[in-house]
Design a protein around this motif. Structure first.
Motif, short mmCIF file in Angstrom:
data_model
loop_
_atom_site.label_atom_id
_atom_site.label_comp_id
_atom_site.label_asym_id
_atom_site.label_seq_id
_atom_site.Cartn_x
_atom_site.Cartn_y
_atom_site.Cartn_z
N VAL A 192 -37.75 23.15 -17.15
CA VAL A 192 -36.64 23.35 -18.07
C VAL A 192 -35.34 22.72 -17.58
N THR A 193 -35.21 22.49 -16.27
CA THR A 193 -33.90 22.07 -15.75
C THR A 193 -33.43 20.75 -16.35
N VAL A 194 -34.33 19.77 -16.46
CA VAL A 194 -33.89 18.49 -17.01
C VAL A 194 -33.78 18.53 -18.54
N ALA A 195 -34.34 19.59 -19.15
CA ALA A 195 -34.24 19.71 -20.61
C ALA A 195 -32.95 20.39 -21.03
N LEU A 196 -32.22 21.00 -20.10
CA LEU A 196 -31.04 21.79 -20.46
C LEU A 196 -29.98 20.97 -21.21
N PRO A 197 -29.63 19.76 -20.76
CA PRO A 197 -28.64 19.00 -21.53
C PRO A 197 -29.11 18.71 -22.96
N ALA A 198 -30.40 18.39 -23.14
CA ALA A 198 -30.92 18.11 -24.49
C ALA A 198 -30.91 19.37 -25.34
N ILE A 199 -31.24 20.51 -24.75
CA ILE A 199 -31.20 21.78 -25.48
C ILE A 199 -29.77 22.08 -25.92
N ARG A 200 -28.82 21.86 -25.03
CA ARG A 200 -27.40 22.08 -25.35
C ARG A 200 -26.97 21.18 -26.49
N ASP A 201 -27.39 19.91 -26.46
CA ASP A 201 -26.97 18.97 -27.50
C ASP A 201 -27.52 19.36 -28.87
N GLU A 202 -28.77 19.86 -28.90
CA GLU A 202 -29.38 20.18 -30.19
C GLU A 202 -29.02 21.58 -30.70
N LEU A 203 -29.04 22.57 -29.79
CA LEU A 203 -28.84 23.95 -30.22
C LEU A 203 -27.44 24.48 -29.95
N GLY A 204 -26.66 23.75 -29.11
CA GLY A 204 -25.32 24.21 -28.80
C GLY A 204 -25.29 25.12 -27.58
N GLY A 205 -24.06 25.43 -27.10
CA GLY A 205 -23.90 26.29 -25.93
C GLY A 205 -23.53 25.50 -24.71
N GLY A 206 -22.74 26.10 -23.83
CA GLY A 206 -22.30 25.45 -22.60
C GLY A 206 -23.13 25.89 -21.42
N ILE A 207 -22.48 25.96 -20.25
CA ILE A 207 -23.20 26.28 -19.02
C ILE A 207 -23.76 27.70 -19.06
N THR A 208 -23.09 28.62 -19.78
CA THR A 208 -23.59 29.99 -19.88
C THR A 208 -24.94 30.03 -20.60
N THR A 209 -25.06 29.30 -21.72
CA THR A 209 -26.34 29.24 -22.43
C THR A 209 -27.42 28.61 -21.54
N GLN A 210 -27.04 27.57 -20.79
CA GLN A 210 -28.00 26.94 -19.88
C GLN A 210 -28.48 27.92 -18.82
N GLN A 211 -27.56 28.73 -18.29
CA GLN A 211 -27.96 29.75 -17.31
C GLN A 211 -28.93 30.74 -17.93
N TRP A 212 -28.66 31.16 -19.18
CA TRP A 212 -29.53 32.15 -19.81
C TRP A 212 -30.91 31.60 -20.12
N VAL A 213 -31.01 30.32 -20.46
CA VAL A 213 -32.32 29.73 -20.72
C VAL A 213 -33.18 29.79 -19.46
N VAL A 214 -32.57 29.59 -18.30
CA VAL A 214 -33.29 29.69 -17.03
C VAL A 214 -33.52 31.14 -16.64
N ASP A 215 -32.48 31.97 -16.73
CA ASP A 215 -32.56 33.32 -16.19
C ASP A 215 -33.30 34.30 -17.09
N ALA A 216 -33.37 34.06 -18.40
CA ALA A 216 -34.16 34.93 -19.27
C ALA A 216 -35.62 34.93 -18.81
N TYR A 217 -36.10 33.75 -18.44
CA TYR A 217 -37.47 33.61 -17.91
C TYR A 217 -37.59 34.32 -16.56
N LEU A 218 -36.60 34.11 -15.69
CA LEU A 218 -36.67 34.67 -14.35
C LEU A 218 -36.49 36.18 -14.33
N ILE A 219 -35.70 36.72 -15.26
CA ILE A 219 -35.49 38.17 -15.29
C ILE A 219 -36.80 38.90 -15.51
N THR A 220 -37.53 38.54 -16.57
CA THR A 220 -38.78 39.24 -16.85
C THR A 220 -39.86 38.89 -15.83
#
Length: 457
Positions: A29-57
């Motif tokens: 997911v790490t290299v996909a984060l900029p592309a996800i941000r460009d398509e779905l929106g969100g800054g560094i906080t959204t990028q952190q949540w995309v990584v950490d939502a997976y890691l939390i559970t």
């Protein structure tokens, strides 16, 4: 040198493939984060949540999964995890906006939690001594290689297709693993062990609340009730979880495991080393695209030397550790990785991969190859086979929690923005964490004798 039997080779293949999907999805997911941000929106906080939502559970439920593995059978739990992971991966790929994506990532992490403890427990149940160390070396080479190769595969999919295809990479290994599981003939009867569900709730909610506070703190500040309230609640619930482990008749994380010296010190080393690896992987994957201007594929290729070295050297390092003991490898390896992290300080505004990044990747790869298999062998080899599932779960939970917390603290570490100064700050923190892991290993790890398991009936 004793050769693996046909059954043991099948076990190793299943363990590698089952773990492969969870490790791959944690890093792809790490290299996909900029592309996800460009398509779905969100800054560094959204990028952190995309990584950490997976890691939390993944982190919070992996202890519960280890207990389920011991209670209901490793093969059964693994099969459920594989099917659920495949379904969740499709949901992630189809997400129309950030909230749905983050929720689907959380479900994916929960499914992934069922896979890693079961896979390592299969190895621990069928092998011991030097043979076990070699098997763990093979497992380590491919699963850690999956962590490092994730950015490369992700980059290719992002550039050639779409970031959505990144999350469908798992379909083939999941299908192959289900076929191999059907061929495996091992005793896998439920043991009638009670599962402490309340401990699972305390751990999951406590970690989730604490991580929410750490991620959102740069936006709202510690003075906001929306930050300090979940922070306090998260800490209180996690303390409650630890207290319950002392008094529960069926704890998810038996504190008695930590009476084994190598298990206790090895997990402390795991905390430092995997925090450093998670921080380095996130920062390098994102900065090389957003700061250095590389394509997603080029950013993924940047870490390819680590993958190659891991595949070439990890199995041999595991075998050496089986003969000589893990202490030397667990000391030298992290210290080498600390040097590799410091080499990233040469990255400048005038970017040059060959002189500024490649040397760091080579040194990091050498250090990682020497570290991971001996570390896993030291931690799991200190615990008897009957508790191998929960021991594996504890070690994996600690490694995931380490990554979870350090990514949640990313804004603080990099000073709010992942520019060149922030990249250098992350390199210093990475080096300090790696060095701490090496020092802890030298102080605490000792060579121990392994007991041979009874052959499976």
């Amino acid at each position: 040198m004793t050769a693996f039997s046909a059954m043991q080779r099948l076990v190793i293949a299943i363990a590698v493939l089952a773990s492969f999907v969870t490790f791959l999805d944690g890093t792809v997911v790490t290299v996909a984060l900029p592309a996800i941000r460009d398509e779905l929106g969100g800054g560094i906080t959204t990028q952190q949540w995309v990584v950490d939502a997976y890691l939390i559970t993944l982190s919070a439920l992996i202890l519960l999964a280890g207990s389920l593995s011991d209670a209901y059978g490793r093969v059964r739990i693994m099969r459920i995890g594989l099917i659920a992971f495949g379904i969740a991966s499709v949901a992630v790929a189809a997400a129309p906006e950030p909230v749905t994506l983050i929720i689907a990532r959380a479900v994916q992490g929960a499914a992934g939690a069922l896979l890693v403890p079961s896979s390592l427990a299969l190895i621990m149940a069928t092998m011991r001594g030097e043979l076990q160390s070699r098997a763990i070396g093979v497992w380590t080479a491919f699963t850690t290689g999956a962590q490092i190769a994730g950015p490369l595969l992700g980059g290719l999919f992002v550039d050639l297709l779409s970031w959505r295809w990144v999350f469908l990479i798992n379909v083939v290994p999941i299908g192959v693993t289900l076929v191999l599981l059907a061929r495996l003939r091992l005793p896998d009867r439920p043991r009638g062990v009670r599962v402490d569900w309340w401990s699972g709730v305390l751990c999951a909610v406590g970690l989730g609340a604490l991580v929410f506070a750490l991620i959102e703190q740069p936006n709202l500040g510690w003075g906001s009730p929306a930050i300090w309230t979940p922070g306090i609640v998260g800490v209180a619930l996690f303390i409650g979880f630890l207290v319950r482990q002392r008094h529960s008749p069926t704890p998810l994380m038996p504190l008695s495991l930590f009476s084994a010296r190598n298990f206790a010190w090895g997990n402390l080393a795991t905390l430092f080393i995997y925090a450093a690896l998670s921080l380095n992987g996130f920062v390098v994957g994102v900065y090389l695209q957003e700061g250095a201007g590389l394509s997603a594929t080029a950013a993924g290729l940047a870490s390819l030397p680590i993958t190659i070295l891991m595949i070439l050297l990890s199995s041999q390092a595991g075998a050496w550790a089986g003969r000589l003991g893990p202490r030397l490898f667990m000391t030298v390896g992290p210290l080498l990785m600390a040097v590799g992290a410091l080499l990233l300080l040469t990255v400048a505004e005038e970017f040059d991969y060959w002189w500024q990044v490649l040397p760091a990747m080579i040194v990091l790869g050498l250090g990682l190859s020497l570290t991971v298999a001996p570390l896993t062998s030291a931690v799991l080899g200190a615990i008897d086979e009957d508790r191998s599932g929960i021991a594996s779960a504890v070690n994996n939970a600690i490694s995931r929690v380490a990554g979870l917390i350090v990514v949640a603290m990313l804004s603080t570490i990099v000073g709010g923005s992942l520019n060149l100064d922030g990249f250098h700050s992350a390199a210093w923190v990475t080096a300090a964490l790696m060095a701490a892991g090496g020092v802890v290993s030298w102080i605490g790890i000792r060579k121990t004798a392994f007991a041979e398991p009874a052959p499976p009936s």
